[in-house]
Design a protein around this motif. Structure first.
Motif, PDB file in Angstrom:
ATOM      1  N   ALA A  31      57.615  53.459  40.258  1.00  0.00           N
ATOM      2  CA  ALA A  31      56.370  54.238  40.255  1.00  0.00           C
ATOM      3  C   ALA A  31      55.261  53.491  39.516  1.00  0.00           C
ATOM      4  O   ALA A  31      54.110  53.440  39.983  1.00  0.00           O
ATOM      5  CB  ALA A  31      56.607  55.604  39.622  1.00  0.00           C
ATOM      6  N   GLN A  32      55.596  52.911  38.374  1.00  0.00           N
ATOM      7  CA  GLN A  32      54.605  52.155  37.621  1.00  0.00           C
ATOM      8  C   GLN A  32      54.192  50.895  38.371  1.00  0.00           C
ATOM      9  O   GLN A  32      53.017  50.529  38.382  1.00  0.00           O
ATOM     10  CB  GLN A  32      55.164  51.793  36.243  1.00  0.00           C
ATOM     11  CG  GLN A  32      55.352  52.975  35.322  1.00  0.00           C
ATOM     12  CD  GLN A  32      56.015  52.567  34.015  1.00  0.00           C
ATOM     13  OE1 GLN A  32      57.042  51.897  34.005  1.00  0.00           O
ATOM     14  NE2 GLN A  32      55.424  52.962  32.916  1.00  0.00           N
ATOM     15  N   ASP A  34      54.136  50.415  41.603  1.00  0.00           N
ATOM     16  CA  ASP A  34      53.238  50.780  42.694  1.00  0.00           C
ATOM     17  C   ASP A  34      51.841  51.099  42.169  1.00  0.00           C
ATOM     18  O   ASP A  34      50.837  50.734  42.791  1.00  0.00           O
ATOM     19  CB  ASP A  34      53.795  51.975  43.461  1.00  0.00           C
ATOM     20  CG  ASP A  34      55.025  51.616  44.289  1.00  0.00           C
ATOM     21  OD1 ASP A  34      55.297  50.407  44.460  1.00  0.00           O
ATOM     22  OD2 ASP A  34      55.715  52.544  44.754  1.00  0.00           O
ATOM     23  N   GLY A  35      51.784  51.769  41.020  1.00  0.00           N
ATOM     24  CA  GLY A  35      50.489  52.074  40.424  1.00  0.00           C
ATOM     25  C   GLY A  35      49.723  50.821  40.060  1.00  0.00           C
ATOM     26  O   GLY A  35      48.513  50.721  40.302  1.00  0.00           O
ATOM     27  N   GLU A  38      48.253  49.040  43.036  1.00  0.00           N
ATOM     28  CA  GLU A  38      47.021  49.682  43.509  1.00  0.00           C
ATOM     29  C   GLU A  38      45.827  49.290  42.641  1.00  0.00           C
ATOM     30  O   GLU A  38      44.733  49.033  43.152  1.00  0.00           O
ATOM     31  CB  GLU A  38      47.196  51.204  43.514  1.00  0.00           C
ATOM     32  CG  GLU A  38      48.186  51.714  44.547  1.00  0.00           C
ATOM     33  CD  GLU A  38      47.772  51.412  45.977  1.00  0.00           C
ATOM     34  OE1 GLU A  38      46.568  51.246  46.242  1.00  0.00           O
ATOM     35  OE2 GLU A  38      48.679  51.352  46.840  1.00  0.00           O
ATOM     36  N   LEU A  86      46.087  54.442  46.207  1.00  0.00           N
ATOM     37  CA  LEU A  86      45.257  54.523  45.004  1.00  0.00           C
ATOM     38  C   LEU A  86      45.058  55.976  44.597  1.00  0.00           C
ATOM     39  O   LEU A  86      45.063  56.300  43.403  1.00  0.00           O
ATOM     40  CB  LEU A  86      43.910  53.847  45.263  1.00  0.00           C
ATOM     41  CG  LEU A  86      42.947  53.768  44.071  1.00  0.00           C
ATOM     42  CD1 LEU A  86      43.589  53.054  42.889  1.00  0.00           C
ATOM     43  CD2 LEU A  86      41.648  53.060  44.481  1.00  0.00           C
ATOM     44  N   ALA A  89      48.068  57.047  42.722  1.00  0.00           N
ATOM     45  CA  ALA A  89      48.125  56.445  41.378  1.00  0.00           C
ATOM     46  C   ALA A  89      47.157  57.131  40.426  1.00  0.00           C
ATOM     47  O   ALA A  89      47.484  57.383  39.259  1.00  0.00           O
ATOM     48  CB  ALA A  89      47.815  54.955  41.470  1.00  0.00           C
ATOM     49  N   LYS A  92      48.752  60.508  39.546  1.00  0.00           N
ATOM     50  CA  LYS A  92      49.989  60.443  38.759  1.00  0.00           C
ATOM     51  C   LYS A  92      49.746  59.972  37.329  1.00  0.00           C
ATOM     52  O   LYS A  92      50.351  60.482  36.387  1.00  0.00           O
ATOM     53  CB  LYS A  92      50.997  59.507  39.449  1.00  0.00           C
ATOM     54  CG  LYS A  92      52.326  59.406  38.708  1.00  0.00           C
ATOM     55  CD  LYS A  92      53.341  58.607  39.490  1.00  0.00           C
ATOM     56  CE  LYS A  92      54.684  58.556  38.769  1.00  0.00           C
ATOM     57  NZ  LYS A  92      55.268  59.889  38.583  1.00  0.00           N
ATOM     58  N   PHE A  93      48.846  58.986  37.165  1.00  0.00           N
ATOM     59  CA  PHE A  93      48.665  58.379  35.848  1.00  0.00           C
ATOM     60  C   PHE A  93      47.349  58.775  35.174  1.00  0.00           C
ATOM     61  O   PHE A  93      47.007  58.215  34.127  1.00  0.00           O
ATOM     62  CB  PHE A  93      48.764  56.855  35.972  1.00  0.00           C
ATOM     63  CG  PHE A  93      50.092  56.384  36.474  1.00  0.00           C
ATOM     64  CD1 PHE A  93      51.232  56.467  35.677  1.00  0.00           C
ATOM     65  CD2 PHE A  93      50.237  55.874  37.764  1.00  0.00           C
ATOM     66  CE1 PHE A  93      52.472  56.044  36.140  1.00  0.00           C
ATOM     67  CE2 PHE A  93      51.464  55.451  38.240  1.00  0.00           C
ATOM     68  CZ  PHE A  93      52.591  55.536  37.429  1.00  0.00           C
ATOM     69  N   LEU A  95      44.252  58.182  35.912  1.00  0.00           N
ATOM     70  CA  LEU A  95      43.340  57.048  35.771  1.00  0.00           C
ATOM     71  C   LEU A  95      41.904  57.553  35.747  1.00  0.00           C
ATOM     72  O   LEU A  95      41.543  58.478  36.479  1.00  0.00           O
ATOM     73  CB  LEU A  95      43.549  56.054  36.918  1.00  0.00           C
ATOM     74  CG  LEU A  95      44.972  55.533  37.093  1.00  0.00           C
ATOM     75  CD1 LEU A  95      45.038  54.543  38.251  1.00  0.00           C
ATOM     76  CD2 LEU A  95      45.490  54.885  35.811  1.00  0.00           C
ATOM     77  N   SER A 138      45.443  50.071  33.076  1.00  0.00           N
ATOM     78  CA  SER A 138      46.840  49.633  33.087  1.00  0.00           C
ATOM     79  C   SER A 138      47.687  50.331  32.028  1.00  0.00           C
ATOM     80  O   SER A 138      48.835  50.711  32.298  1.00  0.00           O
ATOM     81  CB  SER A 138      46.906  48.116  32.891  1.00  0.00           C
ATOM     82  OG  SER A 138      46.203  47.435  33.911  1.00  0.00           O
ATOM     83  N   VAL A 141      49.215  53.483  33.051  1.00  0.00           N
ATOM     84  CA  VAL A 141      50.383  53.309  33.907  1.00  0.00           C
ATOM     85  C   VAL A 141      51.601  52.916  33.074  1.00  0.00           C
ATOM     86  O   VAL A 141      52.710  53.415  33.290  1.00  0.00           O
ATOM     87  CB  VAL A 141      50.107  52.243  34.991  1.00  0.00           C
ATOM     88  CG1 VAL A 141      51.365  51.971  35.813  1.00  0.00           C
ATOM     89  CG2 VAL A 141      48.960  52.689  35.894  1.00  0.00           C
TER      90      VAL A 141
END
Length: 280
Positions: A31-32, A34-35, A38, A86, A89, A92-93, A95, A138, A141
């Motif tokens: 998962a990280q 893939d993030g 992106e 994206l 991501a 999920k994180f 951003l 980053s 993530v």
């Protein structure tokens, strides 16, 4: 972009595969990883706009479109199928839009003018936008604790970018850019800000010296921060830290007297770093 065009476009992982950061991304959980692919893909696409050359107006338009797309993504809307990865991501994180915008602002600095001998303040702003802002995305993530993550992005981002500036002096001059600070040139006795004049100067090493010092200071701060963080949350930053320490050390051993051989991280040394952080 149509659905067919989006399906035909290179994947985020494909765009990242040629990067010096690829190894640091590959050691992450899926998962990280893939993030990070992106985030890198986004950075690569906007960087290409800045470096492609040509008339300014179309490139400003492209960067503005990216702002609109990021604004939509961060508001929970999917403007096009190409942004599905994206979008996931960002959600999920968590951003942050401002960090994406900062990266775009940094690329816009390169579109607006061929940067030549900025003062320290402008150079620091540039480093914050094109490097530390990427770090701020980053560390979310990576799962780095928020306070330490912000400080790590600040220092490691600047350390890596200053190292890149020192490594890429000749390459940047080839596209009429010079990121060495004006104050360092003056202190070294270099009066010209023309990139070709500067890289041919016998005083180039003296002009690079304060940039080297500042890079080392940022590396030291980054190392201290990573010691305070959970190991799993700084595996990739540690890999990049060590890889760039090798690059900087090789750069210093080579020096700045022409002809200057381009610095590349030897594959066996990178493999050793990857094995240490990826397996142990």
């Amino acid at each position: 972009m149509s659905v067919a065009e989006a399906e035909a476009a290179p994947s985020a992982q494909t765009r990242a595969s040629g990067s010096s950061f690829y190894a640091a991304m590959r050691i992450l959980p899926r998962a990280q990883r893939d993030g990070m692919f992106e985030i890198y893909s986004f950075c690569r696409l906007v960087d290409d706009i800045a470096d492609d050359g040509g008339p300014q107006a179309p490139r400003f338009t492209q960067l503005e479109q990216w702002r609109q797309d990021i604004n939509a993504l961060c508001a929970g809307k999917l403007p096009s199928p190409q942004f599905a990865g994206l979008f996931a991501a960002i959600k999920k994180f968590n951003l942050q839009k401002d960090d994406f915008f900062a990266v775009i602002d940094g690329m816009e600095m390169d579109v607006r003018e061929d940067i030549q001998a900025p003062d320290w303040q402008k150079l620091d702003l540039y480093c914050d936008r094109v490097a530390s802002a990427v770090g701020r995305l980053s560390v979310r993530v990576f799962g780095t604790p928020e306070k330490e993550g912000a400080a790590l992005a600040y220092h490691l981002g600047r350390a890596l970018q200053l190292t890149n500036i020192l490594r890429d002096i000749d390459e940047d001059a080839g596209i009429n850019r010079l990121y060495l600070p004006r104050e360092a040139l003056v202190a070294a006795g270099i009066t010209s800000t023309n990139p070709q004049d500067v890289i041919a100067s016998p005083h180039l090493a003296a002009a690079c010296a304060p940039v080297i010092t500042r890079a080392k200071e940022h590396f030291a701060e980054a190392a201290a921060i990573m010691k305070r963080c959970p190991r799993a949350s700084v595996k990739s930053p540690r890999l990049m830290y060590e890889a760039y320490q090798i690059i900087l050390g090789t750069l210093l051993a080579r020096g700045f007297t022409p002809p200057r051989q381009k610095i590349k991280l030897p594959k066996h040394q990178l493999l050793f770093v990857v094995l240490r952080h990826g397996l142990f």
